[in-house]
Write a protein that holds these residues in place. Structure first.
Motif, PDB file in Angstrom:
ATOM      1  N   HIS A  90      -9.937  41.683 -64.952  1.00  0.00           N
ATOM      2  CA  HIS A  90      -8.955  41.404 -63.716  1.00  0.00           C
ATOM      3  C   HIS A  90      -9.269  41.962 -62.619  1.00  0.00           C
ATOM      4  N   PHE A  91     -10.084  41.434 -61.853  1.00  0.00           N
ATOM      5  CA  PHE A  91     -10.578  41.702 -60.473  1.00  0.00           C
ATOM      6  C   PHE A  91      -9.449  41.103 -59.363  1.00  0.00           C
ATOM      7  N   VAL A  92      -8.838  41.620 -58.410  1.00  0.00           N
ATOM      8  CA  VAL A  92      -7.763  41.424 -57.417  1.00  0.00           C
ATOM      9  C   VAL A  92      -8.448  40.417 -56.419  1.00  0.00           C
ATOM     10  N   ASP A  93      -9.657  40.263 -56.380  1.00  0.00           N
ATOM     11  CA  ASP A  93     -10.322  39.477 -55.351  1.00  0.00           C
ATOM     12  C   ASP A  93     -11.624  38.367 -55.692  1.00  0.00           C
ATOM     13  N   TRP A  94     -11.204  38.074 -56.991  1.00  0.00           N
ATOM     14  CA  TRP A  94     -11.897  37.037 -57.477  1.00  0.00           C
ATOM     15  C   TRP A  94     -12.125  35.939 -56.637  1.00  0.00           C
ATOM     16  N   PRO A  95     -13.244  35.264 -55.799  1.00  0.00           N
ATOM     17  CA  PRO A  95     -13.195  34.039 -55.088  1.00  0.00           C
ATOM     18  C   PRO A  95     -12.969  32.784 -56.019  1.00  0.00           C
ATOM     19  N   ASP A  96     -12.157  31.970 -55.449  1.00  0.00           N
ATOM     20  CA  ASP A  96     -11.747  30.586 -56.252  1.00  0.00           C
ATOM     21  C   ASP A  96     -13.033  29.962 -56.743  1.00  0.00           C
ATOM     22  N   ASP A  97     -13.990  29.861 -56.114  1.00  0.00           N
ATOM     23  CA  ASP A  97     -15.177  29.110 -56.674  1.00  0.00           C
ATOM     24  C   ASP A  97     -16.266  29.933 -57.130  1.00  0.00           C
ATOM     25  N   ASP A  98     -15.766  31.136 -57.687  1.00  0.00           N
ATOM     26  CA  ASP A  98     -16.701  32.078 -58.669  1.00  0.00           C
ATOM     27  C   ASP A  98     -16.716  31.229 -60.072  1.00  0.00           C
ATOM     28  N   SER A  99     -17.715  31.995 -60.963  1.00  0.00           N
ATOM     29  CA  SER A  99     -17.763  31.171 -62.317  1.00  0.00           C
ATOM     30  C   SER A  99     -16.611  31.634 -63.284  1.00  0.00           C
ATOM     31  N   PHE A 100     -16.540  30.933 -64.225  1.00  0.00           N
ATOM     32  CA  PHE A 100     -15.431  30.973 -65.371  1.00  0.00           C
ATOM     33  C   PHE A 100     -16.155  32.226 -66.195  1.00  0.00           C
ATOM     34  N   LYS A 101     -15.214  33.115 -66.774  1.00  0.00           N
ATOM     35  CA  LYS A 101     -16.017  34.051 -67.378  1.00  0.00           C
ATOM     36  C   LYS A 101     -15.198  33.871 -69.034  1.00  0.00           C
ATOM     37  N   ALA A 102     -16.248  34.284 -69.898  1.00  0.00           N
ATOM     38  CA  ALA A 102     -16.080  34.001 -71.382  1.00  0.00           C
ATOM     39  C   ALA A 102     -14.960  35.189 -71.959  1.00  0.00           C
ATOM     40  N   CYS A 103     -14.247  34.679 -72.813  1.00  0.00           N
ATOM     41  CA  CYS A 103     -13.243  35.387 -73.398  1.00  0.00           C
ATOM     42  C   CYS A 103     -14.130  36.398 -74.647  1.00  0.00           C
ATOM     43  N   ARG A 104     -13.481  37.735 -74.619  1.00  0.00           N
ATOM     44  CA  ARG A 104     -14.303  38.603 -75.399  1.00  0.00           C
ATOM     45  C   ARG A 104     -13.685  38.692 -76.796  1.00  0.00           C
ATOM     46  N   ASN A 105     -14.473  39.488 -77.567  1.00  0.00           N
ATOM     47  CA  ASN A 105     -14.178  39.990 -78.817  1.00  0.00           C
ATOM     48  C   ASN A 105     -13.035  41.315 -78.606  1.00  0.00           C
ATOM     49  N   ALA A 106     -12.341  41.520 -79.480  1.00  0.00           N
ATOM     50  CA  ALA A 106     -11.464  42.887 -79.509  1.00  0.00           C
ATOM     51  C   ALA A 106     -12.299  44.104 -79.440  1.00  0.00           C
ATOM     52  N   ASN A 107     -13.593  44.149 -80.368  1.00  0.00           N
ATOM     53  CA  ASN A 107     -14.215  45.524 -80.405  1.00  0.00           C
ATOM     54  C   ASN A 107     -15.369  45.910 -79.558  1.00  0.00           C
ATOM     55  N   ASP A 108     -16.009  44.768 -78.977  1.00  0.00           N
ATOM     56  CA  ASP A 108     -17.127  44.872 -78.243  1.00  0.00           C
ATOM     57  C   ASP A 108     -17.100  44.018 -76.983  1.00  0.00           C
ATOM     58  N   ASN A 109     -18.170  43.932 -76.384  1.00  0.00           N
ATOM     59  CA  ASN A 109     -18.132  43.114 -75.141  1.00  0.00           C
ATOM     60  C   ASN A 109     -18.736  41.672 -75.227  1.00  0.00           C
ATOM     61  N   ASN A 110     -19.040  41.352 -76.558  1.00  0.00           N
ATOM     62  CA  ASN A 110     -19.607  40.113 -76.847  1.00  0.00           C
ATOM     63  C   ASN A 110     -18.543  38.930 -76.871  1.00  0.00           C
ATOM     64  N   TYR A 111     -18.968  37.767 -76.573  1.00  0.00           N
ATOM     65  CA  TYR A 111     -17.948  36.748 -76.353  1.00  0.00           C
ATOM     66  C   TYR A 111     -17.556  36.413 -77.746  1.00  0.00           C
ATOM     67  N   ALA A 112     -16.143  36.168 -77.680  1.00  0.00           N
ATOM     68  CA  ALA A 112     -15.624  35.473 -79.054  1.00  0.00           C
ATOM     69  C   ALA A 112     -15.688  33.909 -79.199  1.00  0.00           C
ATOM     70  N   ASP A 113     -15.666  33.524 -80.535  1.00  0.00           N
ATOM     71  CA  ASP A 113     -15.580  32.136 -80.970  1.00  0.00           C
ATOM     72  C   ASP A 113     -14.512  31.357 -80.250  1.00  0.00           C
ATOM     73  N   ALA A 114     -14.608  30.324 -79.675  1.00  0.00           N
ATOM     74  CA  ALA A 114     -13.556  29.714 -78.758  1.00  0.00           C
ATOM     75  C   ALA A 114     -12.135  29.421 -79.990  1.00  0.00           C
ATOM     76  N   SER A 115     -12.450  29.192 -81.130  1.00  0.00           N
ATOM     77  CA  SER A 115     -11.441  29.087 -82.187  1.00  0.00           C
ATOM     78  C   SER A 115     -10.817  30.398 -82.362  1.00  0.00           C
ATOM     79  N   SER A 116     -11.147  31.334 -82.195  1.00  0.00           N
ATOM     80  CA  SER A 116     -10.460  32.879 -82.346  1.00  0.00           C
ATOM     81  C   SER A 116     -10.244  33.631 -81.416  1.00  0.00           C
ATOM     82  N   ALA A 117     -10.775  33.223 -80.284  1.00  0.00           N
ATOM     83  CA  ALA A 117     -10.683  34.067 -78.966  1.00  0.00           C
ATOM     84  C   ALA A 117      -9.196  34.318 -78.528  1.00  0.00           C
ATOM     85  N   ASP A 118      -8.934  35.579 -78.471  1.00  0.00           N
ATOM     86  CA  ASP A 118      -7.563  35.908 -77.872  1.00  0.00           C
ATOM     87  C   ASP A 118      -7.786  36.213 -76.588  1.00  0.00           C
TER      88      ASP A 118
END
Length: 519
Positions: A290-318
């Motif tokens: 949550h950055f308050v000044d993300w530019p509209d055309d910045d890149s999409f960011k990947a949803c994270r796992n609960a316990n680390d900074n790795n990306y979560a599988d799309a089927s289980s990502a919260d």
């Protein structure tokens, strides 16, 4: 056919078709998509397919079967392009005659591309890397004839050529040009384009994608200092990083999230969130990303796992519970050999194909919320290269990392970052980047990146936070760039991380970066 359709009739628009008739013989002729149909006494009142527009071209328009003039037209058009770039671009008006009124490329229209050139010095500097460039080895890959919904005609020509920069570097370019009418083309939002053109002159059509989608490779060398005083970090003062980036951008604001799948992706896919949502959706308030000044055309960011900074599988990502951060997958460390080995274990492959599904619904709000939803677009992207070997780049015998330098000492650079004030810094190429025994890569960009706390940040939660990332391309052939750094966003109350960096690019999906970081 003339005996059944003896006189001229105007086009009539129907739902999903264009037709003419009735003729005096009682017959109709129409087009649905690219297929031509007849209806009348001779067909016994049944709709009869006569073939595709392409298959009937020679019958209806014999001139179209004459030897194609496409190559001559393209050569003339690219000569005009080279002439426009001969002395550099100072305003978007210079490029407007080369771009179709219904142009759409990675979510941007002609008007938006021109406005960016006129208002953004960084965009203008990147455009002007083509100053003095020429085009050679021009090939026509394909051409298509079609009828637009209003009955007007268009011709599209797919082209490949080599773009030769004034400093000698060569980039392979594929483009599509339009001749005739662009009536009925759609904008990124799905509306019918209101500024169509009808001309025998060729114009840039754009790739017709409503978002940008690419996968690229990076090699990074990080020289790390303390933000407090500019002293070298006590541990891991130099890091090496091999990285893949998933670049999904949405300047038109038509999407909410996307999924990406392909080689090296852990699980079925990654789920990636629009920066607009990360910036302003209540569900992401105070969450990671949550950055308050993300530019509209910045890149999409990947949803994270609960316990680390790795990306979560799309089927289980919260996504709303755990936030979303970064758009890269990397191996990093102080030992180049370990970095190479770690990255090799991820399973990325050169030439790997990635599928990007783009959504405009609320499936980002729930776990596996994309299931059963219909994407508004689906694209593929190719990873042209893997990162180069960190061992080879660090060793210098079969390549090397580039290096940049600034006149200021690390202590002075740290002080500038902490102050968050406007500055202008001379960033110079100290060492050229090279991969293997190839020629050195072009020095293509200098930038500053800073992020930090806001008044709403707490000791236990960095977010909401603030960030900014000014950049400027050096003049073609130059080994330095005077980088203007504006004052930090008003929301930023304290800098927590900063980097000054240079980029070298092979112009085909692989870049080398040198980062001077303060943390």
């Amino acid at each position: 056919m003339r005996g059944f359709l003896p006189e001229r009739r105007d086009n009539i628009l129907g739902e999903g078709l264009v037709y003419r008739g009735p003729y005096s013989t009682g017959h109709y002729l129409g087009v649905i998509g690219d297929t031509v149909y007849a209806l009348g006494p001779v067909t016994h009142g049944q709709l009869l397919s006569l073939g595709t527009l392409e298959s009937l071209t020679c019958t209806v328009k014999p001139a179209s079967c004459a030897p194609s003039d496409a190559l001559v037209l393209v050569q003339g058009f690219l000569s005009r392009v080279s002439a426009v770039y001969a002395n550099g671009i100072t305003s978007g008006a210079a490029l407007q005659p080369l771009i179709d009124g219904c142009y759409l490329h990675n979510g941007r229209s002609r008007a938006e591309e021109i406005a960016r050139i006129d208002t953004d010095a960084s965009v203008r500097s990147n455009i002007n890397r083509k100053r003095g460039s020429t085009r050679r080895n021009i090939e026509v890959q394909a051409e298509r004839f079609a009828i637009n919904p209003d009955g007007s005609q268009r011709r599209e020509i797919d082209v490949r050529y080599e773009l030769v920069y004034a400093d000698g570097f060569v980039e392979s370019v594929s483009e599509t040009y339009l001749q005739g009418s662009s009536a009925g083309r759609k904008t990124a939002t799905g509306a019918t384009c209101s500024t169509p053109q009808d001309s025998p002159d060729l114009r840039l059509r754009g790739n017709r994608r409503i978002v940008g989608a690419s996968v690229t490779a990076l090699n990074l060398q990080l020289d790390r200092y303390r933000l407090a005083d500019g002293a070298p970090q006590a541990t891991a003062a130099r890091l090496y990083r091999n990285e893949i980036r998933f670049n999904i951008t949405d300047p038109a604001g038509v999407a909410t999230y996307a999924t990406i799948s392909g080689p090296g992706i852990v699980g079925s896919a990654y789920k990636m969130i629009s920066p607009r949502l990360l910036r302003s959706a209540p569900e992401f308030a105070g969450k990671v990303g949550h950055f308050v000044d993300w530019p509209d055309d910045d890149s999409f960011k990947a949803c994270r796992n609960a316990n680390d900074n790795n990306y979560a599988d799309a089927s289980s990502a919260d996504c709303t519970a755990n936030g979303a951060s970064n758009n890269n997958w990397r191996a990093q460390g102080t030992d180049p050999a370990q970095v190479d080995a770690g990255f090799a274990g991820y399973g990325f492959v050169a030439g790997g194909q990635y599928t990007i599904q783009v959504y405009a619904d609320d499936g980002w709000k729930t776990v596996n919320g994309q299931a059963g939803k219909t994407p508004i677009a689906s694209y593929t992207a190719t990873l042209n290269h893997l990162p180069a070997s960190a061992v080879a780049l660090a060793g210098g015998s079969a390549g090397q990392y580039g290096r940049v330098s600034l006149p200021q000492t690390p202590a002075e650079l740290a002080s500038l970052a902490r102050a968050r004030s406007a500055a202008s810094l001379l960033l110079s190429e100290q060492q050229k980047a090279r991969i293997g025994n190839t020629s050195p890569l072009p020095f293509t960009l200098g930038y500053y990146f800073g992020q930090g706390r806001t008044a709403a940040s707490t000791s236990s939660n960095f977010y909401p936070a603030s960030r900014y990332n000014p950049s400027l391309a050096p003049a073609i052939g130059s080994a330095s760039v005077q980088l203007p750094i504006p004052a930090a966003p008003s929301a930023m109350t304290q800098t927590t991380y900063a980097e000054y960096a240079g980029i070298w690019d092979n112009l085909n999906g692989l870049s080398i970066r040198h980062l001077i970081t303060f943390e």
